[in-house]
Design a protein around this motif. Structure first.
Motif, PDB file in Angstrom:
ATOM      1  N   PHE A  26     -47.015  49.132 -20.644  1.00  0.00           N
ATOM      2  CA  PHE A  26     -46.698  49.973 -21.428  1.00  0.00           C
ATOM      3  C   PHE A  26     -46.228  49.992 -22.950  1.00  0.00           C
ATOM      4  CE2 PHE A  26     -49.987  52.062 -19.085  1.00  0.00           C
ATOM      5  CZ  PHE A  26     -51.172  52.955 -19.926  1.00  0.00           C
ATOM      6  N   LYS A  27     -46.595  50.019 -24.383  1.00  0.00           N
ATOM      7  CA  LYS A  27     -44.829  49.547 -25.409  1.00  0.00           C
ATOM      8  C   LYS A  27     -45.864  50.459 -26.500  1.00  0.00           C
ATOM      9  CE  LYS A  27     -44.351  45.007 -25.000  1.00  0.00           C
ATOM     10  NZ  LYS A  27     -44.532  43.682 -25.629  1.00  0.00           N
ATOM     11  N   ALA A  28     -44.861  51.553 -26.853  1.00  0.00           N
ATOM     12  CA  ALA A  28     -45.231  51.980 -28.834  1.00  0.00           C
ATOM     13  C   ALA A  28     -44.027  51.828 -28.893  1.00  0.00           C
ATOM     14  CB  ALA A  28     -44.994  53.967 -27.781  1.00  0.00           C
ATOM     15  N   GLY A  29     -44.709  53.076 -30.602  1.00  0.00           N
ATOM     16  CA  GLY A  29     -44.010  52.203 -31.666  1.00  0.00           C
ATOM     17  C   GLY A  29     -44.564  53.232 -32.533  1.00  0.00           C
ATOM     18  N   GLY A  30     -43.522  53.243 -33.747  1.00  0.00           N
ATOM     19  CA  GLY A  30     -43.937  54.012 -35.223  1.00  0.00           C
ATOM     20  C   GLY A  30     -43.139  53.813 -36.033  1.00  0.00           C
TER      21      GLY A  30
END
Length: 410
Positions: A26-30
């Motif tokens: 999983f990856k996440a960002g904003g």
């Protein structure tokens, strides 16, 4: 926000850092796309492979367009690979144009990350009744780079009136494999049982049957996210979403698996932690209030009673004012809608017993007031009616809550 989790169950271990990107794959960002003045307002979660997915949604009849689009996505294969979230505008009560924009947001994001459209969840939070600024959303989506992972930016991008980000990560061993569960949430106002203006995203690298994952999420939500209250309002955009991509390579989990209960306990601990963070971050709040009911006729009665006490504005204001006004507590128990023998009730504020067998008992007023100055307040209600137990979480009600909501739109 500091993690509230206190894992005391053997074989479950809290991680000191990490959130939705903690599980394998999983990856996440904003980033900031211009919906808000300058704060991050567009976030994403992405799995290397499509993941089994389940979600629980607000009970408000005015369900926002992105919720309907996400339900449509999950219904096709019960799988998701990616989530795109905007804050600042809820895309709720926006009619056909709002639905068109939500589907267009899904399409733009799917094309950008090269995924099937029905593997994308679309989520929005913010002001109700305004159309999404699609030019800004489209430009923001084009700026997303999956390789630029930053969990902190994702956690910030989903916030509205929150004062802090909320995340959790924990691990356990199943089939000799390390299983990780991560999560992030937002929520501060319009929080009430049956969800509110809150979003919670949970991820895991465990291999889990989608059918059992969905049932576990429903059961856990009723014991955690549906047991928090800030102000009695239930919003239009609320969602709890879980994705399980199976990259830990354990044997698929279901009720037949010998370690199923361990996994469920892990998911419940993660959910409870996020739920308590939301309650503590209630708009203008200074204290987390935990109401534990024991000895009710059954668990449903205990839930109703604990939520009535945690949601009472008179109880909440008394706690803010450090007033050990036990009469407000028993009053809330009495109007919970659940029959009790009023001669059996016992109430304690932390270490101080204030009611015994339905009658007030002498107590040290200063000791009780001193306890109510603490940040974490525990109210215990014992009924001697049966084996039912439940815990609800809320916060105090302060002057700042009125200030925040008197000018939220303007």
């Amino acid at each position: 926000m500091t993690q509230i989790i206190d894992v005391d169950i053997e074989h479950i271990h809290a991680l000191s850092h990490g959130g939705v990107a903690a599980p394998k794959g999983f990856k996440a960002g904003g980033l900031h796309c211009g919906i808000k003045y300058k704060r991050p307002d567009l976030g994403w979660i992405h799995s290397e492979v499509p993941a089994n997915a389940a979600a629980v949604y607000t009970t408000n009849q005015f369900q926002a367009a992105p919720l309907l689009v996400t339900q449509d996505s999950i219904a096709i294969e019960q799988k998701l690979q990616s989530v795109v979230v905007n804050s600042g505008v809820a895309n709720a009560c926006t009619g056909d144009e709002g639905m068109t924009n939500a589907y267009h947001m899904r399409k733009l994001y799917a094309e950008h990350v090269v995924a099937e459209e029905h593997h994308i969840a679309v989520v929005s939070t913010g002001l109700i009744g305004e159309q999404l600024p699609m030019e800004k959303v489209s430009h923001g989506i084009q700026q997303i780079a999956l390789e630029d992972m930053n969990e902190d930016l994702f956690e910030k991008a989903i916030l509205t009136t929150d004062t802090a980000t909320k995340h959790v990560a924990l691990q356990m061993e199943i089939d000799g494999k390390t299983i990780t569960i991560g999560g992030a949430a937002k929520g501060s106002g319009m929080i009430h049982p049956n969800m509110a203006t809150m979003l919670a995203f949970m991820t895991t690298d465990a291999a889990v049957s989608q059918t059992y994952l969905h049932q576990a999420l429903k059961d856990i939500t009723n014991k955690t996210y549906n047991m928090i209250t800030v102000d009695g309002d239930t919003s239009t955009n609320d969602m709890v979403l879980v994705m399980a991509n199976g990259l830990a390579e354990n044997k698929p989990l279901s009720k037949k698996h010998p370690q199923w209960d361990l996994f469920v306990k892990g998911l419940e601990h993660a959910s409870q932690t996020l739920a308590k963070m939301i309650a503590r971050d209630g708009e203008g709040a200074t204290k987390l209030v935990e109401v534990q009911v024991k000895g009710a006729a059954d668990d449903h009665a205990a839930q109703a009673i604990s939520k009535a006490v945690a949601g009472s504005n008179l109880v909440k204001t008394a706690i803010y004012g450090t007033d050990p006004n036990w009469g407000r507590i028993v009053c809330a128990v009495g109007y919970s809608g659940k029959p009790i023998d009023t001669n059996n009730i016992k109430v304690t504020l932390g270490p101080v017993t204030v009611v015994e067998k339905g009658l007030p008992v002498p107590f040290n007023e200063e000791e009780a007031k001193s306890y109510l100055h603490q940040e974490n307040i525990h109210i215990a209600v014992e009924l001697d009616e049966g084996q039912g137990t439940a815990t609800a979480w809320g916060c105090d009600l302060t002057y700042d809550y009125v200030k925040i909501n008197a000018s939220y739109r303007t």
